[in-house]
Design a protein around this motif. Structure first.
Motif, mmCIF file in Angstrom:
data_model
loop_
_atom_site.group_PDB
_atom_site.id
_atom_site.type_symbol
_atom_site.label_atom_id
_atom_site.label_comp_id
_atom_site.label_asym_id
_atom_site.label_seq_id
_atom_site.Cartn_x
_atom_site.Cartn_y
_atom_site.Cartn_z
ATOM 1 N N UNK A 1 12.727 0.295 10.724
ATOM 2 C CA UNK A 1 12.229 -0.881 11.449
ATOM 3 C C UNK A 1 11.749 -1.974 10.499
ATOM 4 N N UNK A 2 11.689 -1.659 9.203
ATOM 5 C CA UNK A 2 11.326 -2.683 8.233
ATOM 6 C C UNK A 2 9.852 -2.717 7.891
ATOM 7 N N UNK A 3 9.073 -1.769 8.371
ATOM 8 C CA UNK A 3 7.643 -1.742 8.042
ATOM 9 C C UNK A 3 7.384 -1.077 6.694
ATOM 10 N N UNK A 4 8.186 -0.065 6.372
ATOM 11 C CA UNK A 4 7.964 0.704 5.149
ATOM 12 C C UNK A 4 9.183 0.617 4.261
ATOM 13 N N UNK A 5 8.995 0.944 3.002
ATOM 14 C CA UNK A 5 10.156 1.099 2.128
ATOM 15 C C UNK A 5 9.932 2.302 1.224
ATOM 16 N N UNK B 1 0.846 -1.206 0.000
ATOM 17 C CA UNK B 1 0.000 0.000 0.000
ATOM 18 C C UNK B 1 0.874 1.247 0.000
ATOM 19 N N UNK B 2 0.470 2.233 -0.785
ATOM 20 C CA UNK B 2 1.243 3.477 -0.869
ATOM 21 C C UNK B 2 0.802 4.434 0.223
ATOM 22 N N UNK B 3 1.743 5.044 0.875
ATOM 23 C CA UNK B 3 1.422 6.058 1.873
ATOM 24 C C UNK B 3 1.374 7.427 1.209
ATOM 25 N N UNK C 1 10.698 4.463 -2.204
ATOM 26 C CA UNK C 1 11.126 4.304 -3.589
ATOM 27 C C UNK C 1 11.345 5.660 -4.205
ATOM 28 N N UNK C 2 12.498 5.815 -4.808
ATOM 29 C CA UNK C 2 12.814 7.075 -5.470
ATOM 30 C C UNK C 2 11.729 7.362 -6.508
ATOM 31 N N UNK C 3 11.051 8.470 -6.386
ATOM 32 C CA UNK C 3 10.084 8.888 -7.398
ATOM 33 C C UNK C 3 8.688 8.317 -7.211
ATOM 34 N N UNK C 4 8.552 7.212 -6.446
ATOM 35 C CA UNK C 4 7.179 6.697 -6.299
ATOM 36 C C UNK C 4 6.780 6.574 -4.836
ATOM 37 N N UNK C 5 7.439 7.274 -3.991
ATOM 38 C CA UNK C 5 6.957 7.433 -2.625
ATOM 39 C C UNK C 5 7.277 6.284 -1.685
ATOM 40 N N UNK C 6 6.517 6.275 -0.603
ATOM 41 C CA UNK C 6 6.758 5.316 0.477
ATOM 42 C C UNK C 6 5.631 4.298 0.507
ATOM 43 N N UNK C 7 6.007 3.029 0.633
ATOM 44 C CA UNK C 7 4.981 1.972 0.647
ATOM 45 C C UNK C 7 5.192 1.042 1.817
ATOM 46 N N UNK C 8 4.136 0.319 2.151
ATOM 47 C CA UNK C 8 4.267 -0.731 3.158
ATOM 48 C C UNK C 8 5.114 -1.840 2.534
ATOM 49 N N UNK C 9 6.124 -2.256 3.285
ATOM 50 C CA UNK C 9 7.051 -3.243 2.735
ATOM 51 C C UNK C 9 6.313 -4.539 2.385
#
Ligand SMILES: Cc1ncc(COP(=O)(O)O)c(C=O)c1O
Length: 482
Positions: free
Chosen positions: A90-94, A61-63, A96-104
């Motif tokens: 903590x490893x919950x999120x990751x 999921x995208x934040x 991505x350059x240009x496409x935001x933060x997502x749930x890992x």
């Protein structure tokens, strides 16, 4: 004090690019309680963490962008950025350059029912010894690591050399000479998994040669005292005062070795005075004794250029130990020793028997990272940010509790806070904990914790600037028992 209001924000509102626009689940509520002792960043982290653990936020999921979420919650963007950074660490999120933060996306089951994760999240604002994971230079590290993998030779992918990769030993030699005035040749460098392992390897090598006793600062990093004992050696406690280790007591202690952090003793923050540096170096040379120099955070000296390593004064009698744990990140487990030539063979032998060798690709990546100037650049970038956090913390404490005396502010990532008369360390820790704030006591770092002067350690490496006032309020209340 923050205004006493409480707000609940549904992430589905009306700014230009709303959270709903970017695919944030529509039913999710984040409660920000502005009256509590728990800082805003900690609340945001806890809410997102819980949503992920309970699968209300699904893997992938995208934040919302940090700016959007900050506007919708009515909080500073930096708080959102820091919360995302923490959860990524903590490893919950990751990210991505240009496409935001997502749930890992996980290939292992999300431990949604584990009891530890259902505990209320603690506010880690004053955690000691940890550099901010949000500052980790992901892109530059990835570039160095990718180049290391792409370019690694067949030998690099064989069994690693217990002494460490020559590329890293050469890069470190140049870097340490420039930045820490360490005198070495690549043959004198042994790579290890951090300073703690360096100490273990040195102690094993010394013990095998018949050394029984090693002087240690009192107080010192508690784990190191335990490591020494685990190697069969006796740690001999030597007091530390405002000028650092008391060298006259080292002379009296009849030891053949001493462990010291001259640039910034832990946890007291004392810096070894110039006169005592010379005294210690002379003692070691005269006695043919060994100094193990723990140089864990010397790059973070704020009032002046860092003082060079003690090793430069007596290279024949110092094993210099450093690591990336404070300047970069402790998860990498990369460190080094620079040893007198006569000891190197024994250290390599001890390292071999301990864990065979440190893995090669991380070493090659660090070599590239140093050669590209990325380590020096990173330190130049983060040092002023830590200094600013320290200054904000000092100011906030001086404003709210001018009676408190703070020590060790010149360097490092923490302050040493002796407690006022009659205040017990344990009571402060428990009171802070009830407010959801984790505070570390100093007693365990003394040889005799029961008779240690009551004090707590106040880290500022991961301090949230947006939540500082509330965090300091909670700390001061815990100390005053209010
Ligand atoms: C004084 C001191 N030395 C060394 C270390 C450990 O460093 P490393 O992660 O390199 O083992 C720490 C860790 O916090 C420390 O406080």
């Amino acid at each position: 004090m923050a205004a006493k209001t409480s707000s609940s924000t549904k992430i589905q509102t009306n700014s230009r690019r709303t959270a709903a626009d970017v695919g944030f689940p529509t039913g999710l509520h984040i409660q920000i309680d502005r009256s509590g002792a728990l800082g805003i960043r900690a609340q945001l982290e806890a809410a997102l963490r819980e949503a992920i653990q309970q699968s209300r936020l699904q893997p992938g999921a995208t934040l919302p962008p940090s700016r959007t979420l900050a506007i919708e919650l009515g909080i500073a963007r930096s708080v959102v950025v820091e919360a995302y950074g923490q959860l990524a660490a903590e490893g919950y999120l990751e990210a991505f350059q240009g496409s935001g933060t997502r749930v890992r996306r996980r290939d292992v089951r999300t431990p949604s029912r584990a009891p530890a994760l259902t505990q209320p999240a603690m506010n880690m604002a004053f955690t000691t010894g940890l550099p901010d994971p949000a500052f980790f230079p992901r892109k530059e590290w990835l570039r160095a690591y990718r180049a290391a993998v792409d370019e690694s030779s067949a030998t690099a992918l064989g069994f690693p050399d217990p002494q460490g990769r020559v590329e890293l030993r050469v890069a470190l030699g140049d870097y340490l000479a420039r930045v820490r005035s360490v005198r070495s040749s690549p043959e004198q460098v042994v790579i290890c998994n951090g300073i703690s392992q360096a100490l273990m390897v040195v102690c094993r090598a010394l013990h095998a040669r018949g050394t029984e006793r090693i002087a240690v600062e009192d107080p010192c990093f508690a784990l190191h005292r335990r490591l020494i004992a685990a190697c069969g050696m006796q740690p001999v406690s030597i007091p530390v005062d405002e000028h650092g280790l008391v060298i006259s007591r080292v002379r009296e202690a009849r030891v053949d070795a001493v462990l010291v952090a001259p640039a910034h003793s832990y946890p007291s923050g004392a810096v070894l005075s110039p006169a005592r540096r010379v005294e210690l170096a002379e003692w070691a040379t005269r006695q043919d004794a060994l100094i193990v120099e723990d140089d864990y955070d010397a790059e973070f000296r704020f009032d002046r250029t860092p003082v060079g390593a003690l090793q430069g004064l007596a290279p024949e009698n110092v094993v210099y130990a450093g690591s990336v744990s404070k300047v970069l990140n402790p998860s990498l487990r990369l460190g080094w020793m620079v040893a007198p030539q006569r000891l190197v063979r024994d250290l390599i032998g001890a390292k071999l028997l301990y864990d065979m060798a440190t893995e090669s690709l991380g070493q090659l990546a660090l070599a590239k990272f140093i050669e590209a100037g990325s380590l020096a650049r990173h330190i130049r970038r983060v040092r002023p940010r830590y200094r600013a956090r320290r200054d904000l913390l000092l100011l906030a404490l001086a404003k709210r509790a001018p009676e408190l005396k703070l020590l060790g502010a010149m360097a490092g990532l923490h302050l040493f806070l002796p407690l006022p008369n009659g205040v017990r360390e344990r009571d402060v820790i428990l009171a802070a904990k009830e407010d959801g704030l984790r505070v570390e006591g100093a007693a365990r770092h003394w040889a005799e914790p029961a008779s240690a002067p009551p004090a707590v350690l106040v880290g500022y490496g991961v301090l949230g600037e947006g939540t500082l006032d509330a965090d300091v309020d909670a700390l001061v209340s815990a100390i005053r028992g209010t």
